[in-house]
Write an enzyme that holds these catalytic residues in place. Structure first.
Site, PDB file in Angstrom:
ATOM      1  N   GLU A   1       0.747  -1.536  -0.495  1.00 35.84           N
ATOM      2  CA  GLU A   1      -0.420   0.066  -0.185  1.00 35.84           C
ATOM      3  C   GLU A   1       0.496   1.379   0.217  1.00 35.84           C
ATOM      4  O   GLU A   1       1.817   1.875   0.516  1.00 35.84           O
ATOM      5  CB  GLU A   1      -0.598  -0.040   1.416  1.00 35.84           C
ATOM      6  CG  GLU A   1      -2.047   1.028   1.324  1.00 35.84           C
ATOM      7  CD  GLU A   1      -3.280   1.092   2.607  1.00 35.84           C
ATOM      8  OE1 GLU A   1      -3.619   2.223   2.551  1.00 35.84           O
ATOM      9  OE2 GLU A   1      -2.792   0.379   2.842  1.00 35.84           O
TER      10      GLU A   1
ATOM     11  N   HIS B   1       3.859   0.604   2.537  1.00 32.90           N
ATOM     12  CA  HIS B   1       4.051   0.224   3.509  1.00 32.90           C
ATOM     13  C   HIS B   1       3.530  -1.208   3.242  1.00 32.90           C
ATOM     14  O   HIS B   1       2.648  -1.472   2.083  1.00 32.90           O
ATOM     15  CB  HIS B   1       3.267   1.044   4.317  1.00 32.90           C
ATOM     16  CG  HIS B   1       2.364   0.983   3.805  1.00 32.90           C
ATOM     17  ND1 HIS B   1       2.042   2.550   3.679  1.00 32.90           N
ATOM     18  CD2 HIS B   1       0.835   0.853   5.066  1.00 32.90           C
ATOM     19  CE1 HIS B   1       0.909   2.139   4.523  1.00 32.90           C
ATOM     20  NE2 HIS B   1       0.086   0.902   4.466  1.00 32.90           N
TER      21      HIS B   1
ATOM     22  N   TYR C   1      -9.182  -6.571   4.677  1.00 30.76           N
ATOM     23  CA  TYR C   1      -8.945  -5.039   4.677  1.00 30.76           C
ATOM     24  C   TYR C   1      -7.577  -4.882   3.783  1.00 30.76           C
ATOM     25  O   TYR C   1      -7.558  -4.086   3.209  1.00 30.76           O
ATOM     26  CB  TYR C   1      -7.922  -5.274   6.111  1.00 30.76           C
ATOM     27  CG  TYR C   1      -7.827  -3.916   6.589  1.00 30.76           C
ATOM     28  CD1 TYR C   1      -8.058  -2.581   7.014  1.00 30.76           C
ATOM     29  CD2 TYR C   1      -6.189  -4.237   6.988  1.00 30.76           C
ATOM     30  CE1 TYR C   1      -7.701  -1.308   6.181  1.00 30.76           C
ATOM     31  CE2 TYR C   1      -5.407  -2.780   7.168  1.00 30.76           C
ATOM     32  CZ  TYR C   1      -6.143  -1.301   6.901  1.00 30.76           C
ATOM     33  OH  TYR C   1      -5.133   0.022   7.480  1.00 30.76           O
TER      34      TYR C   1
ATOM     35  N   ASP D   1      -7.022  -2.919  -1.306  1.00 30.37           N
ATOM     36  CA  ASP D   1      -6.322  -2.119  -2.809  1.00 30.37           C
ATOM     37  C   ASP D   1      -5.944  -3.336  -4.429  1.00 30.37           C
ATOM     38  O   ASP D   1      -5.667  -3.006  -5.099  1.00 30.37           O
ATOM     39  CB  ASP D   1      -5.279  -1.418  -2.914  1.00 30.37           C
ATOM     40  CG  ASP D   1      -5.779  -0.423  -2.208  1.00 30.37           C
ATOM     41  OD1 ASP D   1      -6.793   0.463  -2.218  1.00 30.37           O
ATOM     42  OD2 ASP D   1      -4.400   0.347  -0.893  1.00 30.37           O
TER      43      ASP D   1
ATOM     44  N   HIS E   1       1.935  -4.480   4.338  1.00 27.99           N
ATOM     45  CA  HIS E   1       0.413  -5.286   5.855  1.00 27.99           C
ATOM     46  C   HIS E   1       1.466  -6.986   5.438  1.00 27.99           C
ATOM     47  O   HIS E   1       0.571  -7.198   4.109  1.00 27.99           O
ATOM     48  CB  HIS E   1      -0.702  -5.360   5.069  1.00 27.99           C
ATOM     49  CG  HIS E   1      -1.369  -3.609   5.509  1.00 27.99           C
ATOM     50  ND1 HIS E   1      -0.904  -3.361   6.517  1.00 27.99           N
ATOM     51  CD2 HIS E   1      -2.187  -2.836   4.285  1.00 27.99           C
ATOM     52  CE1 HIS E   1      -0.873  -1.741   6.997  1.00 27.99           C
ATOM     53  NE2 HIS E   1      -1.906  -1.666   4.947  1.00 27.99           N
TER      54      HIS E   1
END
Length: 295
Positions: A53, A61, A101, A105, A63
């Site tokens: 992201e 960054h 979550y 994207d 996840h």
């Protein structure tokens, strides 16, 4: 005197599901995936998902969701550090929600097979569930919340009453009539009302058709009502009528003709009845005949 060294916080991670976030990480998602897969092999890792992201300034960054077959017991806070990048470390209480979550994207890579796991409800959720399942009325529901969660009851009573009405909808009140069946019966004489109102020729309507004075129009209507009641002075087979444009039989005038009230097809309300049988005219009203005179 030198200050005593500060004690570092003890770190311990005991979970089978891990959620990592690497802020402003310069490493690629593929490098991080391979690094973690190897490092966690002793805990029998079976799934990992890494999503990239971008910050508003364009720096990435990462996840990361990790699922292990064995519960980890990690005490080293730098265990997950990669190339000087230290992550935020949290247990993933609900792996399905975390995966949803980080995948928002669509820029995510995975390895292994994702498995859903049972999420243990919190003690608070269990207490709420007990209240919802055991309360038998709106009042009992709100009382139980007041006992178990006094803060919520004091600060969120409006919303709690809304949920109480959803669980226990108000019962509609049984309608109680304020009148009896006898009150619904029609006690008026409809025939009299019909004769006086529906079959009524007013003085004003009569004068629109016949050029007569108010007194003459009143007298004509009273006389026509009398004729219609006793059927005298009409040709055989002619029905009585008070139509304003009918051919009216001619009659002689007298002072008594102006007395009485205006009526229609109902019973005559004249104060005096004509005793003289009038003559008829096929072209004029009674008043017009009297105006023309006779030789």
């Amino acid at each position: 005197m030198p200050s005593a060294p500060q004690k570092t916080k003890s770190f311990r991670l005991q979970t089978k599901y891990v959620f990592l976030t690497y802020p402003r990480c310069s490493s690629s998602a593929e490098n991080l995936r391979d690094f973690l897969w190897d490092k966690l092999s002793r805990f029998a890792i079976f799934f990992i998902a890494i999503a990239t992201e971008l910050h508003q300034d364009g720096t990435p960054h990462l996840h990361c969701l990790i699922q292990l077959d064995k519960r980890s017991n990690i005490r080293d806070p730098s265990f997950f550090d990669l190339e000087g990048n230290h992550p935020n470390i949290q247990p993933a209480k609900n792996s399905e929600q975390v995966l949803e979550y980080i995948s928002k994207d669509g820029n995510v890579i995975t390895k292994g097979e994702f498995k859903k796991h049972r999420v243990s409800p919190s003690k608070s959720d269990e207490r709420w569930r007990t209240i919802i399942q055991t309360a038998t009325s709106k009042e009992e529901y709100l009382d139980m919340i007041k006992d178990e969660f006094p803060h919520e009851w004091a600060t969120k009573l409006q919303w709690l009453e809304y949920s109480a009405n959803k669980l226990f909808p108000p019962q509609p009140e049984i309608y109680q009539a304020t009148f009896t069946e006898e009150d619904l019966q029609c006690h008026e004489d409809l025939q009299l009302w019909r004769d006086q109102h529906l079959y009524h020729v007013s003085v004003d309507a009569y004068r629109l058709v016949h050029n007569v004075t108010l007194v003459e129009a009143h007298s004509d209507l009273v006389w026509m009502d009398d004729i219609s009641r006793n059927l005298e002075g009409l040709e055989p087979g002619s029905p009585p009528s008070t139509s304003a444009d009918q051919v009216v039989p001619e009659r002689q005038h007298g002072p008594e003709a102006s007395e009485g009230t205006i009526t229609g097809m109902g019973p005559s309300t004249s104060l005096s009845m004509m005793t003289t049988r009038p003559t008829t005219s096929s072209t004029t009203s009674p008043s017009n005949s009297s105006h023309s005179g006779s030789n």
